[in-house]
Design a protein around this motif. Structure first.
Motif, PDB file in Angstrom:
ATOM      1  N   UNK A 122      17.643 -35.599 -70.686  1.00 42.51           N
ATOM      2  CA  UNK A 122      17.783 -34.210 -70.250  1.00 42.51           C
ATOM      3  C   UNK A 122      18.375 -34.161 -68.852  1.00 42.51           C
ATOM      4  N   UNK A 123      19.125 -33.086 -68.564  1.00 46.44           N
ATOM      5  CA  UNK A 123      19.729 -32.926 -67.255  1.00 46.44           C
ATOM      6  C   UNK A 123      18.805 -32.200 -66.277  1.00 46.44           C
ATOM      7  N   UNK A 124      17.668 -31.712 -66.744  1.00 46.94           N
ATOM      8  CA  UNK A 124      16.640 -31.092 -65.903  1.00 46.94           C
ATOM      9  C   UNK A 124      15.334 -31.180 -66.676  1.00 46.94           C
ATOM     10  N   UNK A 125      14.212 -31.006 -65.961  1.00 51.05           N
ATOM     11  CA  UNK A 125      12.919 -31.105 -66.637  1.00 51.05           C
ATOM     12  C   UNK A 125      12.799 -30.008 -67.686  1.00 51.05           C
ATOM     13  N   UNK A 126      12.585 -30.355 -68.943  1.00 52.66           N
ATOM     14  CA  UNK A 126      12.444 -29.331 -69.979  1.00 52.66           C
ATOM     15  C   UNK A 126      10.988 -28.926 -70.159  1.00 52.66           C
ATOM     16  N   UNK A 127      10.790 -27.744 -70.721  1.00 51.58           N
ATOM     17  CA  UNK A 127       9.495 -27.393 -71.282  1.00 51.58           C
ATOM     18  C   UNK A 127       9.593 -27.682 -72.772  1.00 51.58           C
ATOM     19  N   UNK A 128       8.738 -28.590 -73.258  1.00 51.16           N
ATOM     20  CA  UNK A 128       8.754 -28.973 -74.665  1.00 51.16           C
ATOM     21  C   UNK A 128       7.509 -28.399 -75.307  1.00 51.16           C
ATOM     22  N   UNK A 129       7.707 -27.441 -76.208  1.00 52.80           N
ATOM     23  CA  UNK A 129       6.592 -26.682 -76.758  1.00 52.80           C
ATOM     24  C   UNK A 129       6.636 -26.672 -78.279  1.00 52.80           C
ATOM     25  N   UNK A 130       5.479 -26.794 -78.892  1.00 51.82           N
ATOM     26  CA  UNK A 130       5.388 -26.774 -80.350  1.00 51.82           C
ATOM     27  C   UNK A 130       5.407 -25.343 -80.860  1.00 51.82           C
ATOM     28  N   UNK A 131       6.114 -25.139 -81.967  1.00 54.87           N
ATOM     29  CA  UNK A 131       6.124 -23.834 -82.627  1.00 54.87           C
ATOM     30  C   UNK A 131       6.277 -24.062 -84.119  1.00 54.87           C
ATOM     31  N   UNK A 132       5.215 -23.730 -84.852  1.00 53.15           N
ATOM     32  CA  UNK A 132       5.210 -23.859 -86.307  1.00 53.15           C
ATOM     33  C   UNK A 132       5.647 -25.250 -86.761  1.00 53.15           C
ATOM     34  N   UNK A 133       5.062 -26.265 -86.133  1.00 50.14           N
ATOM     35  CA  UNK A 133       5.319 -27.636 -86.543  1.00 50.14           C
ATOM     36  C   UNK A 133       6.560 -28.270 -85.954  1.00 50.14           C
ATOM     37  N   UNK A 134       7.346 -27.503 -85.193  1.00 52.94           N
ATOM     38  CA  UNK A 134       8.543 -28.055 -84.557  1.00 52.94           C
ATOM     39  C   UNK A 134       8.316 -28.143 -83.051  1.00 52.94           C
ATOM     40  N   UNK A 135       9.025 -29.043 -82.402  1.00 52.07           N
ATOM     41  CA  UNK A 135       8.986 -29.143 -80.947  1.00 52.07           C
ATOM     42  C   UNK A 135      10.303 -28.591 -80.414  1.00 52.07           C
ATOM     43  N   UNK A 136      10.212 -27.494 -79.661  1.00 52.78           N
ATOM     44  CA  UNK A 136      11.377 -26.856 -79.068  1.00 52.78           C
ATOM     45  C   UNK A 136      11.477 -27.262 -77.601  1.00 52.78           C
ATOM     46  N   UNK A 137      12.707 -27.455 -77.125  1.00 54.28           N
ATOM     47  CA  UNK A 137      12.928 -27.881 -75.742  1.00 54.28           C
ATOM     48  C   UNK A 137      13.770 -26.846 -75.007  1.00 54.28           C
ATOM     49  N   UNK A 138      13.310 -26.455 -73.806  1.00 56.63           N
ATOM     50  CA  UNK A 138      13.998 -25.434 -73.017  1.00 56.63           C
ATOM     51  C   UNK A 138      14.134 -25.879 -71.556  1.00 56.63           C
ATOM     52  N   UNK A 139      15.267 -25.533 -70.970  1.00 55.75           N
ATOM     53  CA  UNK A 139      15.481 -25.675 -69.531  1.00 55.75           C
ATOM     54  C   UNK A 139      15.397 -24.282 -68.917  1.00 55.75           C
ATOM     55  N   UNK A 140      14.606 -24.135 -67.857  1.00 55.06           N
ATOM     56  CA  UNK A 140      14.373 -22.833 -67.247  1.00 55.06           C
ATOM     57  C   UNK A 140      15.315 -22.585 -66.071  1.00 55.06           C
ATOM     58  N   UNK A 141      15.768 -21.335 -65.952  1.00 55.39           N
ATOM     59  CA  UNK A 141      16.597 -20.903 -64.826  1.00 55.39           C
ATOM     60  C   UNK A 141      16.086 -19.553 -64.334  1.00 55.39           C
ATOM     61  N   UNK A 142      15.969 -19.375 -63.012  1.00 56.21           N
ATOM     62  CA  UNK A 142      15.452 -18.135 -62.432  1.00 56.21           C
ATOM     63  C   UNK A 142      16.530 -17.500 -61.563  1.00 56.21           C
ATOM     64  N   UNK A 143      16.780 -16.205 -61.777  1.00 52.90           N
ATOM     65  CA  UNK A 143      17.782 -15.454 -61.008  1.00 52.90           C
ATOM     66  C   UNK A 143      17.110 -14.316 -60.252  1.00 52.90           C
ATOM     67  N   UNK A 144      17.593 -14.057 -59.035  1.00 54.40           N
ATOM     68  CA  UNK A 144      17.120 -12.924 -58.239  1.00 54.40           C
ATOM     69  C   UNK A 144      18.325 -12.114 -57.778  1.00 54.40           C
ATOM     70  N   UNK A 145      18.069 -10.966 -57.164  1.00 55.06           N
ATOM     71  CA  UNK A 145      19.144 -10.083 -56.729  1.00 55.06           C
ATOM     72  C   UNK A 145      19.625 -10.464 -55.328  1.00 55.06           C
ATOM     73  N   UNK A 146      20.937 -10.469 -55.137  1.00 54.68           N
ATOM     74  CA  UNK A 146      21.508 -10.741 -53.826  1.00 54.68           C
ATOM     75  C   UNK A 146      21.316  -9.552 -52.891  1.00 54.68           C
ATOM     76  N   UNK A 147      21.030  -9.822 -51.625  1.00 56.39           N
ATOM     77  CA  UNK A 147      20.907  -8.818 -50.564  1.00 56.39           C
ATOM     78  C   UNK A 147      20.193  -7.550 -51.023  1.00 56.39           C
ATOM     79  N   UNK A 148      18.973  -7.645 -51.507  1.00 55.12           N
ATOM     80  CA  UNK A 148      18.257  -6.442 -51.970  1.00 55.12           C
ATOM     81  C   UNK A 148      17.944  -5.514 -50.802  1.00 55.12           C
TER      82      UNK A 148
END
Length: 281
Positions: A226-252
């Motif tokens: 993986x290119x970043x730490x994933x969240x690996x979570x089980x769902x209905x017998x499968x393991x799903x892998x996600x990379x998280x990204x957080x965005x905020x507003x510029x100059x609020x």
């Protein structure tokens, strides 16, 4: 999920016996800047900064805002600094359900809905969920109703031993990432509600049977890179892998807007992509 306002999430008001000087000094020391370094950044002098911090000189409104900007003080705290200096707050705090926020609400809802079938949500400064799409709802399958009562809190839902935590295959690594993220934000914002949330979720016990390391998480043959730490979570017998990204507003220019964040979860492998498209489309 419709955007739901949850009220103010800021820290306690600035104590009346503390002037702007000690508050600015505390922010400067937290940012590990000398008076000279701050003066050079703010086009001032170390002598003037010293006079402001000791109360021998009252800074102008413009100087308070300039110093706050160079100290990366959060918008809510900039208002507190202005009040401590005897000035009116500069940044409004408009409720998210105010009619003037309609375009913002609609834009964020279109954004997270357009991200489907992948999960996405909108949070405030204490991780209360303001809006979420169907991808997030899918991940919450099986979470007890007691944890789904409003206001939903992303950290509680993720780390509570009866929430999503038992299904996260790499829980120790993902939990460590989330707690480190919260520690950084507590230091940046100096928010008592955020600190209280951190202390609560950090004290949650790990679900029984949580392994020291996710099975197969090493770099052996067949391991996924993986290119970043994933969240690996089980769902209905499968393991799903996600990379998280957080965005905020510029100059609020509004406290409410400054404290909003949009988190999106990008599928980290082809199997997750295929499964989500088959499930939600």
């Amino acid at each position: 999920m419709t955007i739901v306002p949850t009220g103010s999430v800021g820290r306690s008001p600035t104590p009346p016996d503390r002037g702007v000087g000690p508050l600015l000094r505390a922010w400067r020391e937290q940012r590990r800047l000398s008076q000279m370094e701050l003066a050079l950044r703010a086009d001032s002098s170390a002598r003037h900064i010293s006079f402001v911090e000791t109360g021998r000189s009252r800074p102008s409104e413009d100087m308070v805002l300039r110093l706050a900007a160079h100290l990366d003080v959060p918008v809510r705290e900039r208002n507190a600094l202005l009040l401590a200096a005897g000035y009116a707050p500069h940044y409004p705090e408009t409720p998210l359900d105010d009619p003037s926020m309609a375009a913002l609400r609609e834009g964020m809802e279109r954004l997270i809905q357009g991200y489907e079938p992948y999960p996405a949500l909108v949070m405030n400064a204490t991780y209360d969920v303001m809006a979420a799409n169907r991808g997030i709802t899918m991940l919450l399958d099986g979470v007890p109703e007691s944890l789904l009562l409003p206001p939903l809190n992303a950290m509680r839902l993720t780390l509570h031993p009866e929430g999503m935590a038992p299904r996260i295959r790499n829980l120790r690594a993902w939990r460590g990432h989330l707690l480190e993220q919260m520690e950084r934000q507590v230091a940046l914002r100096r928010s008592e509600p955020l600190r209280a949330l951190y202390e609560e979720v950090a004290a949650y016990p790990l679900p029984p049977g949580t392994p020291d390391e996710e099975p197969g998480a090493g770099l052996g043959a067949g391991a996924t890179a993986y290119f970043a730490l994933p969240m690996r979570i089980e769902h209905e017998g499968r393991v799903l892998s996600f990379i998280s990204s957080v965005s905020t507003f510029n100059t609020p220019m509004d406290v409410t807007v400054a404290e909003l964040a949009i988190e999106t979860f990008l599928p980290a492998d082809p199997a997750t992509v295929k499964y989500l498209h088959s499930l939600l489309t």
